[in-house]
Design a protein around this motif. Sequence first.
Motif, PDB file in Angstrom:
ATOM      1  N   ALA A  57      36.056  35.994  58.101  1.00 39.31           N
ATOM      2  CA  ALA A  57      34.989  35.273  58.797  1.00 39.31           C
ATOM      3  C   ALA A  57      33.763  35.138  57.901  1.00 39.31           C
ATOM      4  O   ALA A  57      33.164  34.052  57.810  1.00 39.31           O
ATOM      5  CB  ALA A  57      34.630  35.999  60.094  1.00 39.31           C
ATOM      6  N   LEU A  76      39.050  30.532  57.447  1.00 35.09           N
ATOM      7  CA  LEU A  76      38.944  30.599  58.904  1.00 35.09           C
ATOM      8  C   LEU A  76      40.292  30.370  59.586  1.00 35.09           C
ATOM      9  O   LEU A  76      40.577  30.971  60.617  1.00 35.09           O
ATOM     10  CB  LEU A  76      37.895  29.614  59.397  1.00 35.09           C
ATOM     11  CG  LEU A  76      36.470  29.972  58.958  1.00 35.09           C
ATOM     12  CD1 LEU A  76      35.516  28.813  59.210  1.00 35.09           C
ATOM     13  CD2 LEU A  76      35.985  31.237  59.638  1.00 35.09           C
ATOM     14  N   LEU A  91      33.777  31.777  65.534  1.00 33.78           N
ATOM     15  CA  LEU A  91      34.814  31.368  64.586  1.00 33.78           C
ATOM     16  C   LEU A  91      35.314  29.963  64.899  1.00 33.78           C
ATOM     17  O   LEU A  91      35.556  29.159  63.998  1.00 33.78           O
ATOM     18  CB  LEU A  91      35.972  32.359  64.584  1.00 33.78           C
ATOM     19  CG  LEU A  91      35.681  33.754  64.043  1.00 33.78           C
ATOM     20  CD1 LEU A  91      36.913  34.647  64.175  1.00 33.78           C
ATOM     21  CD2 LEU A  91      35.200  33.699  62.612  1.00 33.78           C
TER      22      LEU A  91
END
Length: 150
Positions: A57, A76, A91
């Motif tokens: 992340a 990601l 995210l």
Amino acid sequence: MSGDHDDLDAEVRRLLGEGDDLLEEDRSEGALARYHAAWERLPEPRTDHPVALDILAADGNSHFFRSDYAAARDALMTAMTFGGAVDNPYLRLRLGQCLFEAGDEREAANWLAGAYLLEGSKLFVDEDPKYLEFIRSQLQPPPGGWPEGW
């Protein structure tokens, strides 16, 4: 063996924290170096370690701020393979932004709309308004129209 594991975890978390500090200082190149060093210290399979999601992340976020949307998307998308990651609105937001910037509007709409549905417009407060406008252009308005502030 537990001591070795604890030492490794502390080292990886130290590198991750240093990367976060550097990113806060707008030193994304140094941040990326720390994130990559943290990733390399994880034994294979790296994705089995809980801290791996945090590293991916952070790496994706750092690449996003460097406008390296392909690298951010790759990090990601790997992060999304973790259990529960798809339920993380931040995210989803960042991945959707990367896809949008790369011109993949269909996939961007899926991820950005999901982020909005999970967290609402407050997630987008510090982001470029174009992302929220894009989501709105992709969705049917609710009965009675869009709520105030949308």
